[in-house]
Design an enzyme around this catalytic site. Structure first.
Site, PDB file in Angstrom:
ATOM      1  N   GLY A  95      -2.894   4.548  -2.579  1.00  0.00           N
ATOM      2  CA  GLY A  95      -1.900   3.461  -2.620  1.00  0.00           C
ATOM      3  C   GLY A  95      -2.498   2.185  -2.045  1.00  0.00           C
ATOM      4  O   GLY A  95      -3.140   2.225  -0.990  1.00  0.00           O
ATOM      5  N   ARG A 110     -19.157  -9.495   3.239  1.00  0.00           N
ATOM      6  CA  ARG A 110     -19.811 -10.631   3.912  1.00  0.00           C
ATOM      7  C   ARG A 110     -20.735 -10.142   5.025  1.00  0.00           C
ATOM      8  O   ARG A 110     -21.839 -10.655   5.188  1.00  0.00           O
ATOM      9  CB  ARG A 110     -18.749 -11.581   4.460  1.00  0.00           C
ATOM     10  CG  ARG A 110     -17.917 -12.240   3.339  1.00  0.00           C
ATOM     11  CD  ARG A 110     -18.162 -13.729   3.266  1.00  0.00           C
ATOM     12  NE  ARG A 110     -17.678 -14.307   2.034  1.00  0.00           N
ATOM     13  CZ  ARG A 110     -16.639 -15.143   1.941  1.00  0.00           C
ATOM     14  NH1 ARG A 110     -15.977 -15.497   3.037  1.00  0.00           N
ATOM     15  NH2 ARG A 110     -16.296 -15.654   0.778  1.00  0.00           N
ATOM     16  N   ARG A 135      -5.053   6.800  -8.075  1.00  0.00           N
ATOM     17  CA  ARG A 135      -5.021   8.143  -7.479  1.00  0.00           C
ATOM     18  C   ARG A 135      -5.694   9.033  -8.521  1.00  0.00           C
ATOM     19  O   ARG A 135      -5.106   9.317  -9.554  1.00  0.00           O
ATOM     20  CB  ARG A 135      -3.584   8.589  -7.228  1.00  0.00           C
ATOM     21  CG  ARG A 135      -2.838   7.694  -6.223  1.00  0.00           C
ATOM     22  CD  ARG A 135      -1.534   8.338  -5.806  1.00  0.00           C
ATOM     23  NE  ARG A 135      -0.661   7.416  -5.098  1.00  0.00           N
ATOM     24  CZ  ARG A 135      -0.759   7.151  -3.790  1.00  0.00           C
ATOM     25  NH1 ARG A 135      -1.696   7.711  -3.073  1.00  0.00           N
ATOM     26  NH2 ARG A 135       0.105   6.322  -3.222  1.00  0.00           N
ATOM     27  N   GLY A 152      -6.124   6.018   2.490  1.00  0.00           N
ATOM     28  CA  GLY A 152      -5.394   6.910   3.383  1.00  0.00           C
ATOM     29  C   GLY A 152      -6.062   8.280   3.494  1.00  0.00           C
ATOM     30  O   GLY A 152      -7.221   8.455   3.080  1.00  0.00           O
ATOM     31  N   ASP A 153      -5.306   9.262   4.008  1.00  0.00           N
ATOM     32  CA  ASP A 153      -5.914  10.573   4.286  1.00  0.00           C
ATOM     33  C   ASP A 153      -6.442  11.279   3.036  1.00  0.00           C
ATOM     34  O   ASP A 153      -7.506  11.887   3.059  1.00  0.00           O
ATOM     35  CB  ASP A 153      -4.966  11.479   5.087  1.00  0.00           C
ATOM     36  CG  ASP A 153      -3.583  11.594   4.464  1.00  0.00           C
ATOM     37  OD1 ASP A 153      -3.329  10.953   3.415  1.00  0.00           O
ATOM     38  OD2 ASP A 153      -2.753  12.337   5.025  1.00  0.00           O
ATOM     39  N   THR A 155      -3.493   2.217   4.623  1.00  0.00           N
ATOM     40  CA  THR A 155      -2.257   2.763   4.056  1.00  0.00           C
ATOM     41  C   THR A 155      -1.076   2.185   4.826  1.00  0.00           C
ATOM     42  O   THR A 155      -1.137   2.081   6.056  1.00  0.00           O
ATOM     43  CB  THR A 155      -2.195   4.308   4.116  1.00  0.00           C
ATOM     44  OG1 THR A 155      -0.840   4.728   3.871  1.00  0.00           O
ATOM     45  CG2 THR A 155      -2.617   4.876   5.456  1.00  0.00           C
ATOM     46  N   ASP A 171       1.576   3.612   5.384  1.00  0.00           N
ATOM     47  CA  ASP A 171       2.347   4.696   6.019  1.00  0.00           C
ATOM     48  C   ASP A 171       2.023   4.958   7.490  1.00  0.00           C
ATOM     49  O   ASP A 171       2.780   5.650   8.163  1.00  0.00           O
ATOM     50  CB  ASP A 171       2.136   6.011   5.253  1.00  0.00           C
ATOM     51  CG  ASP A 171       2.953   6.062   3.976  1.00  0.00           C
ATOM     52  OD1 ASP A 171       3.618   5.063   3.651  1.00  0.00           O
ATOM     53  OD2 ASP A 171       2.929   7.112   3.298  1.00  0.00           O
ATOM     54  N   ASP A 185      -0.179   6.944   8.603  1.00  0.00           N
ATOM     55  CA  ASP A 185      -0.204   8.401   8.749  1.00  0.00           C
ATOM     56  C   ASP A 185      -1.608   8.987   8.840  1.00  0.00           C
ATOM     57  O   ASP A 185      -1.806  10.163   8.557  1.00  0.00           O
ATOM     58  CB  ASP A 185       0.594   9.065   7.616  1.00  0.00           C
ATOM     59  CG  ASP A 185      -0.005   8.793   6.254  1.00  0.00           C
ATOM     60  OD1 ASP A 185      -0.894   7.932   6.149  1.00  0.00           O
ATOM     61  OD2 ASP A 185       0.425   9.449   5.287  1.00  0.00           O
ATOM     62  N   ARG A 238      30.858  -2.740   5.087  1.00  0.00           N
ATOM     63  CA  ARG A 238      30.395  -1.504   4.465  1.00  0.00           C
ATOM     64  C   ARG A 238      29.394  -0.779   5.358  1.00  0.00           C
ATOM     65  O   ARG A 238      28.929  -1.320   6.356  1.00  0.00           O
ATOM     66  CB  ARG A 238      29.672  -1.843   3.147  1.00  0.00           C
ATOM     67  CG  ARG A 238      30.611  -2.172   2.025  1.00  0.00           C
ATOM     68  CD  ARG A 238      29.832  -2.674   0.824  1.00  0.00           C
ATOM     69  NE  ARG A 238      30.726  -2.871  -0.304  1.00  0.00           N
ATOM     70  CZ  ARG A 238      30.429  -3.618  -1.359  1.00  0.00           C
ATOM     71  NH1 ARG A 238      29.275  -4.250  -1.429  1.00  0.00           N
ATOM     72  NH2 ARG A 238      31.290  -3.736  -2.346  1.00  0.00           N
ATOM     73  N   ARG A 295       5.946   8.941   2.908  1.00  0.00           N
ATOM     74  CA  ARG A 295       6.081  10.265   2.283  1.00  0.00           C
ATOM     75  C   ARG A 295       6.139  11.375   3.326  1.00  0.00           C
ATOM     76  O   ARG A 295       7.020  12.218   3.296  1.00  0.00           O
ATOM     77  CB  ARG A 295       4.893  10.482   1.347  1.00  0.00           C
ATOM     78  CG  ARG A 295       5.123  11.536   0.336  1.00  0.00           C
ATOM     79  CD  ARG A 295       4.030  11.682  -0.666  1.00  0.00           C
ATOM     80  NE  ARG A 295       2.851  10.870  -0.382  1.00  0.00           N
ATOM     81  CZ  ARG A 295       2.065  10.358  -1.315  1.00  0.00           C
ATOM     82  NH1 ARG A 295       2.356  10.538  -2.577  1.00  0.00           N
ATOM     83  NH2 ARG A 295       0.976   9.691  -0.993  1.00  0.00           N
ATOM     84  N   ALA A 336      19.419  -0.526  13.503  1.00  0.00           N
ATOM     85  CA  ALA A 336      20.115   0.593  12.841  1.00  0.00           C
ATOM     86  C   ALA A 336      20.845   1.493  13.834  1.00  0.00           C
ATOM     87  O   ALA A 336      20.468   1.575  15.004  1.00  0.00           O
ATOM     88  CB  ALA A 336      19.105   1.414  12.049  1.00  0.00           C
ATOM     89  N   GLU A 362      11.490   7.865   3.116  1.00  0.00           N
ATOM     90  CA  GLU A 362      11.316   8.477   1.803  1.00  0.00           C
ATOM     91  C   GLU A 362      11.087   9.991   1.898  1.00  0.00           C
ATOM     92  O   GLU A 362      11.602  10.761   1.086  1.00  0.00           O
ATOM     93  CB  GLU A 362      10.097   7.794   1.159  1.00  0.00           C
ATOM     94  CG  GLU A 362       9.691   8.290  -0.180  1.00  0.00           C
ATOM     95  CD  GLU A 362       8.300   7.754  -0.565  1.00  0.00           C
ATOM     96  OE1 GLU A 362       7.671   7.013   0.226  1.00  0.00           O
ATOM     97  OE2 GLU A 362       7.854   8.091  -1.664  1.00  0.00           O
ATOM     98  N   ARG A 422      26.772   1.858   0.457  1.00  0.00           N
ATOM     99  CA  ARG A 422      25.797   1.538  -0.592  1.00  0.00           C
ATOM    100  C   ARG A 422      24.404   1.949  -0.144  1.00  0.00           C
ATOM    101  O   ARG A 422      24.016   1.724   1.010  1.00  0.00           O
ATOM    102  CB  ARG A 422      25.774   0.030  -0.872  1.00  0.00           C
ATOM    103  CG  ARG A 422      27.106  -0.532  -1.370  1.00  0.00           C
ATOM    104  CD  ARG A 422      27.332  -0.175  -2.839  1.00  0.00           C
ATOM    105  NE  ARG A 422      28.522  -0.835  -3.366  1.00  0.00           N
ATOM    106  CZ  ARG A 422      29.754  -0.344  -3.344  1.00  0.00           C
ATOM    107  NH1 ARG A 422      29.987   0.835  -2.774  1.00  0.00           N
ATOM    108  NH2 ARG A 422      30.757  -1.018  -3.870  1.00  0.00           N
TER     109      ARG A 422
HETATM  110  O1  F6P Z   1       0.607   4.432  -0.033  1.00  0.00           O
HETATM  111  C1  F6P Z   1       1.574   5.170   0.598  1.00  0.00           C
HETATM  112  C2  F6P Z   1       2.801   5.238  -0.270  1.00  0.00           C
HETATM  113  O2  F6P Z   1       3.333   3.945  -0.466  1.00  0.00           O
HETATM  114  C3  F6P Z   1       3.861   6.174   0.260  1.00  0.00           C
HETATM  115  O3  F6P Z   1       4.700   5.575   1.220  1.00  0.00           O
HETATM  116  C4  F6P Z   1       4.580   6.564  -0.987  1.00  0.00           C
HETATM  117  O4  F6P Z   1       5.158   7.841  -0.840  1.00  0.00           O
HETATM  118  C5  F6P Z   1       3.489   6.608  -2.021  1.00  0.00           C
HETATM  119  O5  F6P Z   1       2.473   5.768  -1.540  1.00  0.00           O
HETATM  120  C6  F6P Z   1       3.913   6.167  -3.396  1.00  0.00           C
HETATM  121  O6  F6P Z   1       2.814   6.333  -4.248  1.00  0.00           O
HETATM  122  P1  F6P Z   1       2.765   5.767  -5.748  1.00  0.00           P
HETATM  123  O7  F6P Z   1       2.628   4.281  -5.676  1.00  0.00           O
HETATM  124  O8  F6P Z   1       1.558   6.409  -6.326  1.00  0.00           O
HETATM  125  O9  F6P Z   1       4.029   6.166  -6.401  1.00  0.00           O
END
Ligand code: F6P
Length: 324
Positions: A15, A29, A76, A106-107, A129, A131, A133, A166, A175, A190, A227, A248
């Site tokens: 991502g 550079r 990916r 990312g990982d 990333t 995330d 993570d 609301r 993820r 929140a 998510e 909503r």
């Molecule tokens: O790069 C991380 C991320 O944005 C996650 O938060 C998300 O679950 C995933 O990538 C979405 O991936 P894609 O853009 O391939 O749907």
């Protein structure tokens, strides 16, 4: 000292994240300033496997520090997940004659790099990333921009939602990690947050919070959902059905991955890109550049990928403490 490093390659993978361009810029550079030739691989492992590789000059990265996404493009790669794809990628890296491959991702992307390192390729990872993570690093490029984008969106949702009295459910990216959600929950004020790391809270407990808040005169409630927990639309329907309060759900989605990187992302990305080349020049092999305890250092690639941080409920507890 004679610089034995002659050629490197750089790619972005997985991502995209705001700040990746700044990292690539710093890599290119710094390398060029040390007389190292740089190959830019487009579309991550997909581009590597399909020969999408070109020479990089300093002008390729002029103005890119301001831009979100990645000008090197990303993907990916399903093929890279297979042993055959990994073998082929390793052979291609060898045929390129590179002294190191820098992977910004990312990982999952760095796990692909680990496979290449086992075939004798010197892989240097940079955490990129939104995330946050990659547990071995306290920071991953893109996180701050993503949180700021989501926080701004939440503030706007709050305007309309509180005008209508609301309840708002806002689903943010993440993820497997709830960091974006936790930061959005604190900075967006929140009442509750649902993250994949903890099983705390369900629809019933949220309904109790909303009803209790109503008795206290609070007419608007914000629930942030990561998510990785998902189900925000169904949750909104359930809350409305049981409480009668209009609810909503908004899924922010890929909006959070775009935008010009914040100063923090540009800063981390630039330092990490520089540090990656510094590590190669120092003769380091198979490392990840990480941010730890306020410093940018490198750690072993395999150890870094295997490192798992324990979930700390502190942020969640703070959200609860300041939402009443
Ligand atoms: O790069 C991380 C991320 O944005 C996650 O938060 C998300 O679950 C995933 O990538 C979405 O991936 P894609 O853009 O391939 O749907």
């Amino acid at each position: 000292m004679v610089n034995k490093v002659k050629k490197i390659a750089v790619m972005t993978s997985g991502g995209d994240a705001p700040g990746m361009n700044a990292a690539v810029r710093a890599v290119i550079r710094t390398a060029l300033n040390n007389d190292i030739e740089v190959k830019g691989i487009t579309r991550g492992y997909e581009g590597l496997l399909h020969g999408e590789i070109k020479d990089m000059t300093s002008s390729h990265v002029s103005e890119v520090i301001f831009r979100g996404g990645t000008f090197l493009l990303t993907a990916r790669s399903k093929e890279m997940m297979t042993p055959e794809g990994q073998e082929r990628a390793g052979q291609i890296c060898k045929s390129l004659g590179i002294d190191a491959l820098i992977i910004i991702g990312g990982d999952g992307s760095l796990a692909g790099g680990l496979k290449l390192s086992k075939m004798g390729i010197n892989v240097i990872g940079i955490p990129g990333t939104i995330d946050l993570d990659l547990d071995c690093s306290d920071y991953t490029i893109g996180f701050d921009t993503a949180v700021n984008t989501a926080m701004e969106a939440i503030s706007k949702i709050k305007d309309t939602s509180s005008s209508h009295e609301r309840c708002s459910i806002v689903e943010v990216m993440g993820r497997d990690a709830g960091d974006i959600a936790l930061w959005c929950a604190i900075t967006g004020g929140a009442e509750e947050v649902l993250i994949p790391e903890s099983g705390e809270s369900d629809v019933n407990s949220i309904i109790n919070i909303i009803l209790e808040n109503r008795t206290k005169g609070k007419k608007h409630n914000l629930i942030v959902v990561a998510e990785g927990r998902g189900g925000s639309i169904e949750m909104a329907q359930e809350i409305e059905k049981i409480t009668g309060i209009q609810t909503r759900a908004t899924i922010l989605g890929h909006l959070q991955r775009g935008g010009s990187p914040t100063a923090l992302d540009r800063m981390h990305a630039s330092v990490m890109g520089y540090k990656a080349i510094e590590a190669i020049l120092n003769g380091e092999e198979n490392r990840i550049v990480v941010y730890r305890d306020g410093k940018h250092i490198t750690v072993d690639l395999e150890e870094g990928l295997n490192y798992k941080r324990e979930y700390d409920p502190q942020m969640y507890n703070i959200i609860k403490a300041i939402s009443i």
